[in-house]
Design a protein around this motif. Sequence first.
Motif, PDB file in Angstrom:
ATOM      1  N   TYR A  49       0.828  -1.209   0.000  1.00 23.52           N
ATOM      2  CA  TYR A  49       0.000   0.000   0.000  1.00 23.52           C
ATOM      3  C   TYR A  49       0.862   1.259   0.000  1.00 23.52           C
ATOM      4  O   TYR A  49       0.567   2.229  -0.687  1.00 23.52           O
ATOM      5  N   SER A  50       1.940   1.214   0.755  1.00 22.82           N
ATOM      6  CA  SER A  50       2.856   2.358   0.795  1.00 22.82           C
ATOM      7  C   SER A  50       3.529   2.556  -0.560  1.00 22.82           C
ATOM      8  O   SER A  50       3.652   3.692  -1.045  1.00 22.82           O
ATOM      9  N   ASP A  51       3.953   1.469  -1.181  1.00 22.31           N
ATOM     10  CA  ASP A  51       4.571   1.563  -2.505  1.00 22.31           C
ATOM     11  C   ASP A  51       3.585   2.132  -3.521  1.00 22.31           C
ATOM     12  O   ASP A  51       3.962   2.940  -4.373  1.00 22.31           O
ATOM     13  N   PHE A  52       2.320   1.715  -3.436  1.00 27.45           N
ATOM     14  CA  PHE A  52       1.321   2.236  -4.370  1.00 27.45           C
ATOM     15  C   PHE A  52       1.136   3.738  -4.173  1.00 27.45           C
ATOM     16  O   PHE A  52       1.117   4.501  -5.150  1.00 27.45           O
ATOM     17  N   ALA A  53       1.021   4.164  -2.941  1.00 29.35           N
ATOM     18  CA  ALA A  53       0.835   5.597  -2.672  1.00 29.35           C
ATOM     19  C   ALA A  53       2.024   6.393  -3.197  1.00 29.35           C
ATOM     20  O   ALA A  53       1.853   7.454  -3.809  1.00 29.35           O
ATOM     21  N   GLY A  54       3.218   5.892  -2.998  1.00 26.17           N
ATOM     22  CA  GLY A  54       4.401   6.579  -3.511  1.00 26.17           C
ATOM     23  C   GLY A  54       4.437   6.608  -5.031  1.00 26.17           C
ATOM     24  O   GLY A  54       4.764   7.636  -5.639  1.00 26.17           O
ATOM     25  N   ALA A  55       4.078   5.488  -5.658  1.00 23.38           N
ATOM     26  CA  ALA A  55       4.092   5.421  -7.125  1.00 23.38           C
ATOM     27  C   ALA A  55       3.062   6.359  -7.731  1.00 23.38           C
ATOM     28  O   ALA A  55       3.335   7.036  -8.727  1.00 23.38           O
ATOM     29  N   VAL A  56       1.872   6.433  -7.136  1.00 22.41           N
ATOM     30  CA  VAL A  56       0.833   7.317  -7.672  1.00 22.41           C
ATOM     31  C   VAL A  56       1.206   8.780  -7.434  1.00 22.41           C
ATOM     32  O   VAL A  56       0.944   9.639  -8.280  1.00 22.41           O
ATOM     33  N   THR A  57       1.832   9.075  -6.323  1.00 16.55           N
ATOM     34  CA  THR A  57       2.290  10.437  -6.063  1.00 16.55           C
ATOM     35  C   THR A  57       3.314  10.866  -7.117  1.00 16.55           C
ATOM     36  O   THR A  57       3.228  11.971  -7.668  1.00 16.55           O
ATOM     37  N   GLU A  58       4.260   9.992  -7.409  1.00 15.71           N
ATOM     38  CA  GLU A  58       5.256  10.299  -8.435  1.00 15.71           C
ATOM     39  C   GLU A  58       4.617  10.373  -9.823  1.00 15.71           C
ATOM     40  O   GLU A  58       4.997  11.206 -10.642  1.00 15.71           O
ATOM     41  N   PHE A  59       3.650   9.509 -10.080  1.00 20.69           N
ATOM     42  CA  PHE A  59       2.930   9.533 -11.355  1.00 20.69           C
ATOM     43  C   PHE A  59       2.210  10.866 -11.534  1.00 20.69           C
ATOM     44  O   PHE A  59       2.255  11.478 -12.606  1.00 20.69           O
ATOM     45  N   ARG A  60       1.575  11.351 -10.466  1.00 26.61           N
ATOM     46  CA  ARG A  60       0.887  12.649 -10.536  1.00 26.61           C
ATOM     47  C   ARG A  60       1.883  13.776 -10.822  1.00 26.61           C
ATOM     48  O   ARG A  60       1.641  14.638 -11.661  1.00 26.61           O
ATOM     49  N   ARG A  61       3.007  13.736 -10.154  1.00 30.07           N
ATOM     50  CA  ARG A  61       4.046  14.742 -10.405  1.00 30.07           C
ATOM     51  C   ARG A  61       4.507  14.680 -11.854  1.00 30.07           C
ATOM     52  O   ARG A  61       4.661  15.704 -12.531  1.00 30.07           O
ATOM     53  N   GLY A  62       4.714  13.479 -12.368  1.00 26.02           N
ATOM     54  CA  GLY A  62       5.133  13.317 -13.756  1.00 26.02           C
ATOM     55  C   GLY A  62       4.082  13.796 -14.742  1.00 26.02           C
ATOM     56  O   GLY A  62       4.417  14.404 -15.768  1.00 26.02           O
ATOM     57  N   GLN A  63       2.811  13.558 -14.424  1.00 27.95           N
ATOM     58  CA  GLN A  63       1.735  14.021 -15.296  1.00 27.95           C
ATOM     59  C   GLN A  63       1.671  15.555 -15.302  1.00 27.95           C
ATOM     60  O   GLN A  63       1.444  16.170 -16.342  1.00 27.95           O
ATOM     61  N   GLN A  64       1.862  16.154 -14.143  1.00 22.67           N
ATOM     62  CA  GLN A  64       1.849  17.618 -14.077  1.00 22.67           C
ATOM     63  C   GLN A  64       3.046  18.204 -14.823  1.00 22.67           C
ATOM     64  O   GLN A  64       2.913  19.204 -15.535  1.00 22.67           O
ATOM     65  N   ASP A  65       4.187  17.586 -14.679  1.00 24.46           N
ATOM     66  CA  ASP A  65       5.370  18.039 -15.402  1.00 24.46           C
ATOM     67  C   ASP A  65       5.139  17.913 -16.908  1.00 24.46           C
ATOM     68  O   ASP A  65       5.490  18.831 -17.677  1.00 24.46           O
ATOM     69  N   ARG A  66       4.555  16.818 -17.313  1.00 20.78           N
ATOM     70  CA  ARG A  66       4.241  16.625 -18.734  1.00 20.78           C
ATOM     71  C   ARG A  66       3.332  17.741 -19.242  1.00 20.78           C
ATOM     72  O   ARG A  66       3.539  18.295 -20.319  1.00 20.78           O
ATOM     73  N   TRP A  67       2.311  18.100 -18.462  1.00 23.85           N
ATOM     74  CA  TRP A  67       1.380  19.157 -18.854  1.00 23.85           C
ATOM     75  C   TRP A  67       2.122  20.494 -18.999  1.00 23.85           C
ATOM     76  O   TRP A  67       1.942  21.217 -19.969  1.00 23.85           O
ATOM     77  N   HIS A  68       2.956  20.795 -18.018  1.00 20.15           N
ATOM     78  CA  HIS A  68       3.695  22.070 -18.048  1.00 20.15           C
ATOM     79  C   HIS A  68       4.647  22.131 -19.239  1.00 20.15           C
ATOM     80  O   HIS A  68       4.727  23.171 -19.915  1.00 20.15           O
ATOM     81  N   ARG A  69       5.391  21.062 -19.509  1.00 24.04           N
ATOM     82  CA  ARG A  69       6.321  21.070 -20.640  1.00 24.04           C
ATOM     83  C   ARG A  69       5.571  21.215 -21.960  1.00 24.04           C
ATOM     84  O   ARG A  69       6.014  21.914 -22.864  1.00 24.04           O
ATOM     85  N   LYS A  70       4.395  20.582 -22.069  1.00 20.71           N
ATOM     86  CA  LYS A  70       3.602  20.694 -23.296  1.00 20.71           C
ATOM     87  C   LYS A  70       3.122  22.126 -23.500  1.00 20.71           C
ATOM     88  O   LYS A  70       3.129  22.642 -24.617  1.00 20.71           O
ATOM     89  N   ASN A  71       2.730  22.801 -22.434  1.00 22.13           N
ATOM     90  CA  ASN A  71       2.208  24.161 -22.550  1.00 22.13           C
ATOM     91  C   ASN A  71       3.291  25.217 -22.645  1.00 22.13           C
ATOM     92  O   ASN A  71       3.021  26.327 -23.109  1.00 22.13           O
ATOM     93  N   GLU A  72       4.492  24.899 -22.230  1.00 21.72           N
ATOM     94  CA  GLU A  72       5.601  25.841 -22.377  1.00 21.72           C
ATOM     95  C   GLU A  72       6.090  25.877 -23.823  1.00 21.72           C
ATOM     96  O   GLU A  72       6.260  26.948 -24.402  1.00 21.72           O
ATOM     97  N   ASP A  73       6.343  24.686 -24.372  1.00 21.26           N
ATOM     98  CA  ASP A  73       6.853  24.600 -25.745  1.00 21.26           C
ATOM     99  C   ASP A  73       6.528  23.200 -26.275  1.00 21.26           C
ATOM    100  O   ASP A  73       7.236  22.229 -25.963  1.00 21.26           O
ATOM    101  N   PRO A  74       5.454  23.091 -27.061  1.00 18.00           N
ATOM    102  CA  PRO A  74       5.012  21.775 -27.524  1.00 18.00           C
ATOM    103  C   PRO A  74       6.035  21.009 -28.356  1.00 18.00           C
ATOM    104  O   PRO A  74       5.952  19.786 -28.458  1.00 18.00           O
ATOM    105  N   ASP A  75       6.995  21.693 -28.952  1.00 15.87           N
ATOM    106  CA  ASP A  75       7.957  21.033 -29.835  1.00 15.87           C
ATOM    107  C   ASP A  75       9.331  20.843 -29.197  1.00 15.87           C
ATOM    108  O   ASP A  75      10.284  20.448 -29.880  1.00 15.87           O
ATOM    109  N   SER A  76       9.442  21.099 -27.909  1.00 16.82           N
ATOM    110  CA  SER A  76      10.759  21.043 -27.268  1.00 16.82           C
ATOM    111  C   SER A  76      11.148  19.609 -26.897  1.00 16.82           C
ATOM    112  O   SER A  76      10.295  18.747 -26.680  1.00 16.82           O
ATOM    113  N   PRO A  77      12.448  19.373 -26.810  1.00 14.94           N
ATOM    114  CA  PRO A  77      12.910  18.067 -26.327  1.00 14.94           C
ATOM    115  C   PRO A  77      12.471  17.815 -24.877  1.00 14.94           C
ATOM    116  O   PRO A  77      12.253  16.672 -24.487  1.00 14.94           O
TER     117      PRO A  77
END
Length: 155
Positions: A49-77
Amino acid sequence: MAGLLSTLIAVLGTLLGVAMTYVFQRRSAASERLFTAQQQLRSERMSVYSDFAGAVTEFRRGQQDRWHRKNEDPDSPARFEARVEAYRLRGLALHALFRVQLIASGQGVVDAARHAYAVTDRVHSAADKAELGAVGAQARDALEEFVRLAASDVR
């Protein structure tokens, strides 16, 4: 005759004592094995259960980072790298979800885990910053609900 009767009573008493000791020791050993198994299962659930909570927390952070990078510059590396990282984190979260499904004692915990994963998976597709904040909060709330249910499962 009295000596024989005394001897017979002593032998029967000894045999009865041995039999009773054997029965009590077997019950005690079975009880100890059950307690050990329950403690091991509790420990496994805590870890999963602890591993799942940590994995989903990191997944959420990664999804938010993905959103920000897409909105900053859609064609960037950086956008490409953020998307790849989000996929990696999604895989880790999905793996952790499968482990929850294998070890949970009830369907409520599994459903809460699935919901937390599903809401988190939608974070990157938010239309604007306000929706990103709202979906991110929903994902956090869903994970907190999972943790609440999981905590009751390990008590």
